[in-house]
Design a protein around this motif. Structure first.
Motif, mmCIF file in Angstrom:
data_model
loop_
_atom_site.group_PDB
_atom_site.id
_atom_site.type_symbol
_atom_site.label_atom_id
_atom_site.label_comp_id
_atom_site.label_asym_id
_atom_site.label_seq_id
_atom_site.Cartn_x
_atom_site.Cartn_y
_atom_site.Cartn_z
ATOM 1 N N ALA A 55 -6.173 7.003 5.473
ATOM 2 C CA ALA A 55 -5.648 5.489 5.385
ATOM 3 C C ALA A 55 -4.284 5.745 6.158
ATOM 4 O O ALA A 55 -3.776 4.965 6.942
ATOM 5 C CB ALA A 55 -5.366 4.956 4.140
ATOM 6 N N GLU A 56 -3.340 6.934 5.774
ATOM 7 C CA GLU A 56 -2.255 7.120 6.427
ATOM 8 C C GLU A 56 -2.170 7.393 7.672
ATOM 9 O O GLU A 56 -1.525 6.997 8.676
ATOM 10 C CB GLU A 56 -1.246 8.104 5.564
ATOM 11 C CG GLU A 56 -0.060 8.472 6.155
ATOM 12 C CD GLU A 56 0.523 9.584 5.243
ATOM 13 O OE1 GLU A 56 1.880 10.070 5.616
ATOM 14 O OE2 GLU A 56 0.234 9.859 4.356
ATOM 15 N N LEU B 235 0.787 -1.121 -0.010
ATOM 16 C CA LEU B 235 0.091 0.012 -0.023
ATOM 17 C C LEU B 235 0.780 1.229 -0.040
ATOM 18 O O LEU B 235 0.555 2.400 0.058
ATOM 19 C CB LEU B 235 -0.967 0.212 1.075
ATOM 20 C CG LEU B 235 -1.647 -1.138 1.179
ATOM 21 C CD1 LEU B 235 -2.503 -1.258 2.694
ATOM 22 C CD2 LEU B 235 -2.809 -1.218 0.255
ATOM 23 N N GLN C 246 -7.457 2.266 0.988
ATOM 24 C CA GLN C 246 -6.451 2.472 0.011
ATOM 25 C C GLN C 246 -7.045 2.096 -1.281
ATOM 26 O O GLN C 246 -6.769 2.945 -2.493
ATOM 27 C CB GLN C 246 -5.247 1.571 0.409
ATOM 28 C CG GLN C 246 -4.272 2.261 1.419
ATOM 29 C CD GLN C 246 -3.414 3.183 0.834
ATOM 30 O OE1 GLN C 246 -3.481 3.899 -0.298
ATOM 31 N NE2 GLN C 246 -2.493 4.006 1.897
ATOM 32 N N THR D 100 -6.867 8.887 0.875
ATOM 33 C CA THR D 100 -5.400 8.365 1.151
ATOM 34 C C THR D 100 -4.673 8.965 2.387
ATOM 35 O O THR D 100 -4.108 8.412 3.156
ATOM 36 C CB THR D 100 -4.349 8.911 0.038
ATOM 37 O OG1 THR D 100 -4.880 8.305 -1.255
ATOM 38 C CG2 THR D 100 -2.972 8.708 0.173
#
Length: 335
Positions: free
Chosen positions: A240-241, A90, A190, A237
Motif C-alpha cells: 500500500a505504501e 491510513l 490498508q 502495508t
C-alpha cells in the motif's frame, strides 16, 4: 483584510521551502512550513491550514492589472486536501507534504505569481492569513456557475486552444476518476493489513498453557498461523505504501494539473468572450465609437497577453513539470 498586489520580491529562497510535517487535530490539518531567509540569517517557521491554502489560491489571480496573469497554470490544492484527509487516516502523509512543498516552490519560483504580495504573506507571516473571514456570497457563486456553463462551450478562434480544451475535457474526468479509484484500492489494502493484524493477535489469544498434548499441538498451530498473518500484514502495508508513493502520487499530480489547466483555459475563454463583445459594441456604436475602440483595443491586448502566457505555460509544463513515476510494484505475499 485586503492584500495589495505589488511588484514585490520574496524574502525567501524558493527552493528552500519545505513542508516538514502535518498535524491532525480532529478534522483540522495543520502544515508546518519552513523556508530559508534570503539574508541568510535564519528561517521562517509558519503553520498553515486548509483555509490558508484556500486563501492563497484565491489571491494568486487577483493581480488583475498584470499582463497575461489569466494564462498562468497553477495546480489547485482543493482536490489534494480531500485525498490527503483519506491518506492521513491510513497513516500516509509524507507524499502529500512533498506535493504541497512542490506546489509552494513552483509558485514562489514563478516569474509572475511570485510578485503577488499574498505569497510573501503566506510564507513569512506569523499570523494565519486564511483564518480571516473571506467574503462569500451565495448569489455571486450562483451567477458565476451560470456564467461558467454559458461560456464553457464557447467555440475558440484558435485551433491550438480548441484542441487543448477538448483534450483537457476528457482527461480531467478520466484522471480524477482514476485517482479516486486507486485511492479506494490503497484503502482496501490498508484494511486488509489491519484485519490480518487483528487476526494474528486473536490467534495468539488462543494459545493455552498446560501439559495436554492436544492443547500444545493446537497452540503451536495458532502461533504458526499468527506468524503467517503478521507477515501478510507487513507485506500488504508495504504494498500500500509503495502504491501511494508511485502511481497514487502520480495520478493525483496529473489530476490536479488537468484541473488547473481547465481553469486557465476557462479564464482565457472568458477573455475571448469579452473581446468579441467589445468588437460587437464597436460595430454598434456611432457617437461613442472612439471610446469603444479603446475598450476593444484594451481587450485585444489583454487577450493576446493571456493567450501568449497560456500557450507557453501549456508547452513548458508538459515538457518540464510533470515527473515520470516508477510504477513498478512488489506485491508478493510471503507466507
Amino acid at each position: 483584510e485586503e492584500v495589495k498586489e505589488t511588484a514585490s520580491v520574496l524574502s525567501v529562497h524558493d527552493n528552500s521551502i519545505k513542508v516538514t510535517e502535518v498535524l491532525k487535530d480532529g478534522d483540522t490539518l495543520t502544515f508546518i512550513i519552513v523556508s530559508q531567509k534570503l539574508s541568510g540569517t535564519g528561517e521562517y517557521h509558519v503553520d498553515r491550514t486548509y483555509e490558508d491554502f484556500e486563501w492563497l489560491q484565491q489571491h494568486l489571480f487577483s493581480q488583475g492589472d498584470v499582463p497575461g496573469i489569466q494564462g498562468v497554470i497553477v495546480s489547485t490544492c482543493y482536490s489534494l486536501m480531500y485525498l490527503l484527509a483519506g491518506f492521513l487516516a491510513l497513516g500516509e502523509c509524507q507524499p502529500y507534504c512533498k506535493a504541497l512543498e512542490t506546489f509552494l516552490q513552483q509558485v514562489a519560483a514563478h516569474s509572475i505569481l511570485s510578485k503577488n504580495k499574498a505569497v510573501e504573506v503566506f510564507l513569512t507571516s506569523s499570523d494565519p492569513p486564511g483564518r480571516q473571514k473571506v467574503k462569500k456570497n451565495i448569489f455571486n457563486r450562483l451567477s458565476q456557475a451560470v456564467e461558467e456553463m454559458r461560456k464553457e462551450g464557447h467555440k475558440d478562434v484558435d485551433e491550438f486552444f480548441q484542441n487543448e480544451r477538448d483534450h483537457n475535457l476528457v482527461l480531467t474526468g478520466c484522471t480524477k476518476t482514476a485517482a479516486e479509484k486507486f485511492l479506494d484500492v490503497v484503502a482496501t489494502e490498508q484494511k486488509i493489513a489491519v484485519a490480518c493484524g487483528h487476526f494474528s493477535t486473536a490467534l495468539h489469544l488462543c494459545v493455552e498453557p498446560g501439559e495436554d498434548p492436544d492443547k500444545q499441538a493446537f497452540s503451536r498451530v495458532c502461533v504458526k498461523l499468527s506468524e503467517v498473518f503478521e507477515s501478510i500484514k507487513k507485506n500488504m502495508t508495504s504494498v500500500a505504501e509503495n502504491n501511494v508513493n508511485t502511481l497514487g502520487l502520480g495520478l493525483d499530480l496529473e489530476s490536479r494539473y488537468q484541473e488547473a489547466e481547465r481553469e486557465m483555459l476557462f479564464r482565457r475563454t472568458c477573455k475571448l468572450v469579452e473581446l468579441e463583445n467589445a468588437r460587437r459594441n464597436v460595430e454598434k456604436a456611432k457617437p461613442v465609437k472612439k471610446a469603444m475602440e479603446e475598450v476593444k483595443k484594451a481587450a485585444e491586448t489583454e487577450f493576446e497577453h493571456t493567450s501568449g502566457v497560456a500557450k507557453q505555460e501549456v508547452k513548458s509544463t508538459i515538457n518540464n513539470c510533470i515527473p515520470h513515476f516508477d510504477v513498478s510494484f512488489h506485491s508478493e505475499l510471503v507466507c
